[in-house]
Design a protein around this motif. Sequence first.
Motif, PDB file in Angstrom:
ATOM      1  N   THR B  89       4.051  -9.952   3.965  1.00 51.00           N
ATOM      2  CA  THR B  89       4.610  -9.046   4.962  1.00 51.00           C
ATOM      3  C   THR B  89       4.609  -7.617   4.439  1.00 51.00           C
ATOM      4  O   THR B  89       4.180  -6.691   5.126  1.00 51.00           O
ATOM      5  CB  THR B  89       6.046  -9.478   5.315  1.00 51.00           C
ATOM      6  N   ILE B  90       5.060  -7.449   3.199  1.00 50.33           N
ATOM      7  CA  ILE B  90       5.090  -6.106   2.616  1.00 50.33           C
ATOM      8  C   ILE B  90       3.684  -5.506   2.557  1.00 50.33           C
ATOM      9  O   ILE B  90       3.461  -4.359   2.953  1.00 50.33           O
ATOM     10  CB  ILE B  90       5.704  -6.154   1.196  1.00 50.33           C
ATOM     11  N   VAL B  91       2.716  -6.322   2.083  1.00 53.12           N
ATOM     12  CA  VAL B  91       1.347  -5.821   1.964  1.00 53.12           C
ATOM     13  C   VAL B  91       0.789  -5.415   3.326  1.00 53.12           C
ATOM     14  O   VAL B  91       0.220  -4.333   3.482  1.00 53.12           O
ATOM     15  CB  VAL B  91       0.439  -6.886   1.305  1.00 53.12           C
ATOM     16  N   PHE B  92       0.985  -6.272   4.323  1.00 47.90           N
ATOM     17  CA  PHE B  92       0.413  -5.977   5.643  1.00 47.90           C
ATOM     18  C   PHE B  92       1.049  -4.734   6.256  1.00 47.90           C
ATOM     19  O   PHE B  92       0.369  -3.902   6.839  1.00 47.90           O
ATOM     20  CB  PHE B  92       0.573  -7.193   6.581  1.00 47.90           C
ATOM     21  N   VAL B  93       2.376  -4.639   6.103  1.00 49.36           N
ATOM     22  CA  VAL B  93       3.051  -3.453   6.632  1.00 49.36           C
ATOM     23  C   VAL B  93       2.549  -2.215   5.889  1.00 49.36           C
ATOM     24  O   VAL B  93       2.254  -1.178   6.498  1.00 49.36           O
ATOM     25  CB  VAL B  93       4.584  -3.600   6.501  1.00 49.36           C
ATOM     26  N   GLY B  94       2.402  -2.347   4.562  1.00 50.82           N
ATOM     27  CA  GLY B  94       1.898  -1.234   3.758  1.00 50.82           C
ATOM     28  C   GLY B  94       0.524  -0.785   4.221  1.00 50.82           C
ATOM     29  O   GLY B  94       0.263   0.413   4.377  1.00 50.82           O
ATOM     30  N   ILE B  95      -0.346  -1.763   4.475  1.00 51.92           N
ATOM     31  CA  ILE B  95      -1.704  -1.412   4.913  1.00 51.92           C
ATOM     32  C   ILE B  95      -1.664  -0.717   6.272  1.00 51.92           C
ATOM     33  O   ILE B  95      -2.349   0.284   6.488  1.00 51.92           O
ATOM     34  CB  ILE B  95      -2.587  -2.676   4.971  1.00 51.92           C
ATOM     35  N   ALA B  96      -0.805  -1.224   7.163  1.00 46.02           N
ATOM     36  CA  ALA B  96      -0.699  -0.606   8.486  1.00 46.02           C
ATOM     37  C   ALA B  96      -0.248   0.850   8.360  1.00 46.02           C
ATOM     38  O   ALA B  96      -0.780   1.739   9.032  1.00 46.02           O
ATOM     39  CB  ALA B  96       0.274  -1.403   9.360  1.00 46.02           C
ATOM     40  N   ILE B  97       0.718   1.090   7.466  1.00 47.52           N
ATOM     41  CA  ILE B  97       1.220   2.453   7.282  1.00 47.52           C
ATOM     42  C   ILE B  97       0.136   3.345   6.661  1.00 47.52           C
ATOM     43  O   ILE B  97      -0.102   4.467   7.119  1.00 47.52           O
ATOM     44  CB  ILE B  97       2.494   2.453   6.404  1.00 47.52           C
ATOM     45  N   LEU B  98      -0.555   2.816   5.634  1.00 51.09           N
ATOM     46  CA  LEU B  98      -1.649   3.570   5.003  1.00 51.09           C
ATOM     47  C   LEU B  98      -2.699   3.967   6.030  1.00 51.09           C
ATOM     48  O   LEU B  98      -3.175   5.103   6.056  1.00 51.09           O
ATOM     49  CB  LEU B  98      -2.315   2.714   3.919  1.00 51.09           C
ATOM     50  N   ASP B  99      -3.031   2.976   6.863  1.00 50.54           N
ATOM     51  CA  ASP B  99      -4.030   3.196   7.880  1.00 50.54           C
ATOM     52  C   ASP B  99      -3.651   4.395   8.748  1.00 50.54           C
ATOM     53  O   ASP B  99      -4.485   5.243   9.066  1.00 50.54           O
ATOM     54  CB  ASP B  99      -4.142   1.924   8.731  1.00 50.54           C
ATOM     55  N   TRP B 100      -2.370   4.466   9.097  1.00 48.22           N
ATOM     56  CA  TRP B 100      -1.888   5.558   9.931  1.00 48.22           C
ATOM     57  C   TRP B 100      -1.846   6.873   9.153  1.00 48.22           C
ATOM     58  O   TRP B 100      -2.118   7.934   9.688  1.00 48.22           O
ATOM     59  CB  TRP B 100      -0.505   5.252  10.489  1.00 48.22           C
ATOM     60  N   ALA B 101      -1.498   6.776   7.900  1.00 49.89           N
ATOM     61  CA  ALA B 101      -1.386   7.992   7.103  1.00 49.89           C
ATOM     62  C   ALA B 101      -2.752   8.643   6.930  1.00 49.89           C
ATOM     63  O   ALA B 101      -2.874   9.871   6.970  1.00 49.89           O
ATOM     64  CB  ALA B 101      -0.776   7.672   5.749  1.00 49.89           C
ATOM     65  N   PHE B 102      -3.786   7.813   6.733  1.00 50.13           N
ATOM     66  CA  PHE B 102      -5.111   8.380   6.491  1.00 50.13           C
ATOM     67  C   PHE B 102      -5.859   8.681   7.778  1.00 50.13           C
ATOM     68  O   PHE B 102      -6.789   9.462   7.782  1.00 50.13           O
ATOM     69  CB  PHE B 102      -5.933   7.442   5.608  1.00 50.13           C
ATOM     70  N   GLU B 103      -5.490   8.004   8.822  1.00 50.50           N
ATOM     71  CA  GLU B 103      -6.146   8.290  10.096  1.00 50.50           C
ATOM     72  C   GLU B 103      -5.105   8.556  11.159  1.00 50.50           C
ATOM     73  O   GLU B 103      -4.877   7.745  12.039  1.00 50.50           O
ATOM     74  CB  GLU B 103      -7.031   7.105  10.508  1.00 50.50           C
ATOM     75  N   PRO B 104      -4.452   9.700  11.056  1.00 46.74           N
ATOM     76  CA  PRO B 104      -3.397   9.993  12.023  1.00 46.74           C
ATOM     77  C   PRO B 104      -3.996  10.154  13.416  1.00 46.74           C
ATOM     78  O   PRO B 104      -5.171  10.507  13.538  1.00 46.74           O
ATOM     79  CB  PRO B 104      -2.814  11.313  11.522  1.00 46.74           C
ATOM     80  N   PRO B 105      -3.207   9.848  14.437  1.00 49.96           N
ATOM     81  CA  PRO B 105      -3.711   9.955  15.805  1.00 49.96           C
ATOM     82  C   PRO B 105      -4.145  11.392  16.102  1.00 49.96           C
ATOM     83  O   PRO B 105      -3.533  12.340  15.612  1.00 49.96           O
ATOM     84  CB  PRO B 105      -2.509   9.553  16.662  1.00 49.96           C
ATOM     85  N   VAL B 106      -5.193  11.507  16.867  1.00 45.61           N
ATOM     86  CA  VAL B 106      -5.790  12.816  17.124  1.00 45.61           C
ATOM     87  C   VAL B 106      -4.813  13.748  17.838  1.00 45.61           C
ATOM     88  O   VAL B 106      -4.703  14.934  17.515  1.00 45.61           O
ATOM     89  CB  VAL B 106      -7.056  12.650  17.993  1.00 45.61           C
ATOM     90  N   ASP B 107      -4.080  13.192  18.782  1.00 44.95           N
ATOM     91  CA  ASP B 107      -3.213  14.056  19.588  1.00 44.95           C
ATOM     92  C   ASP B 107      -1.793  14.124  19.028  1.00 44.95           C
ATOM     93  O   ASP B 107      -0.845  14.380  19.759  1.00 44.95           O
ATOM     94  CB  ASP B 107      -3.194  13.579  21.045  1.00 44.95           C
TER      95      ASP B 107
END
Lengths: 118, 332
Positions: B89-107
């Motif tokens: 759970t920690i790893v998956f949540v971490g990856i989801a957060i990383l994903d957002w941090a490196f690819e923030p939404p355009v708008d």
Amino acid sequence: MDSKNELVSSLTIELKRGTLVLLVLSQLSTYEYGYSLVQKLEKKNAPIEAGTLYPLLRRLEKQKLLISKWDTSESRPRKFYTLSEEGKVVYEQLKTEWRAMSTLMEELLKEEENNETD
Amino acid sequence: MKLIDRYVYAVTEHFQKESKEDVGKELRANIEDMLPENYSDKDVYQVLEKLGSPRKLANEYNPRSRYLIGPGYYDNYLSVLKLVIGICTIVFVGIAILDWAFEPPVDGYTYGNLLNLFIELISAVFGGAIQGALWVTLVFAILERTTGEVDQVPFSNKKWTPDDLPEFPIDNKKKISRVETVFSMFCTVLFTALICVKPQLIAIYTKDDTGGLNATPFFDVERLQSYMVILFVFLVIQFGIFIWKYITGSWNLPLAIVNTIYNVAISILIIVMLSDQALLNTEFLSKIMQYTDGSAQTISTWMNTGKWVFVAVFVVISIWDSISSIIKSLSR
């Protein structure tokens, strides 16, 4: 009180379960089919659930203690079981074990009763 | 009549083909024997009621253990399950957060986007839990089928003797640190999850002209797919070893030997993967060239050296780990 009765009856069932195989082997020196054996045991005051006996017969056959044959001569085909040669040997041995056990148990229980009355 | 058919079918449903017919025929004959002549439906009903539930009867016919994880491993299974579900759970949540941090939404972070992030986090929690439960259950199911009688030594087919009693307290020289095991489990899960779910996150991150983050993945994602099956096999074995370590808590020779074999195998896998030129994203190379102003020649020598240094470090650590585990298992 009720729970005590329940406990006694479940313990009794467990005691009887251990004797089932010997009981069944003892009745199969001649060919019997499932229901005839149920009736025979009922008549001898040793009733056994049909749902327990039928699978047991098959298991004993698988263990090579019983042999079976289908009799299709009558209106409905029936599977008859009797002791195999191996089954006869095992039956004799189990009988010896049982007698030793019941003698021993009887002695132990008697001894206990005597102690109580002292 | 109908009722009898249904009953016989229900009892013999999961039997093997040979016994199915015979048991069915015999059971039918027995039921009919129990019925009076010219019986009614009510008679049938009573007889079947007396015979009891088909499942119980089927169980009497075939009395073998039918469970995925038996009593021998059940307690261990539960404690490992909780641990691994937590890690995943920690790893998956971490990856989801990383994903957002490196690819923030355009708008930017609008309410809609935040809601999306929230939903992604929730699904990461469930996804992680389910993945963890799946792999732990798989490993334990394999253990159960290969070893596992209660009166045997765990992880072997040997009958238990007092010699198998664990030291108490565990000899410090042989002790496997729980923290260490949990930490390596965590790393394995993180690495595997990254490779399998988001390999594009292992990348070089550069700022483009507008100041946005630009990721160039290290791996050729398509090529990486072809390694998936073997990676999963390694994951399962690695997890088996972790669970073994976690449960026994101290080194013993079979464990050390299995650990050594695994280390050799994974070293070979790493060497094979790094020798595979197609696994490296070509864009990654050109990106590096662009940023270092080096020639293709120097970059590729540089990359090669880097690769082999990595392999060397990995192999040395593996050898170290194998030797130390064997020494620890032999020490008394």
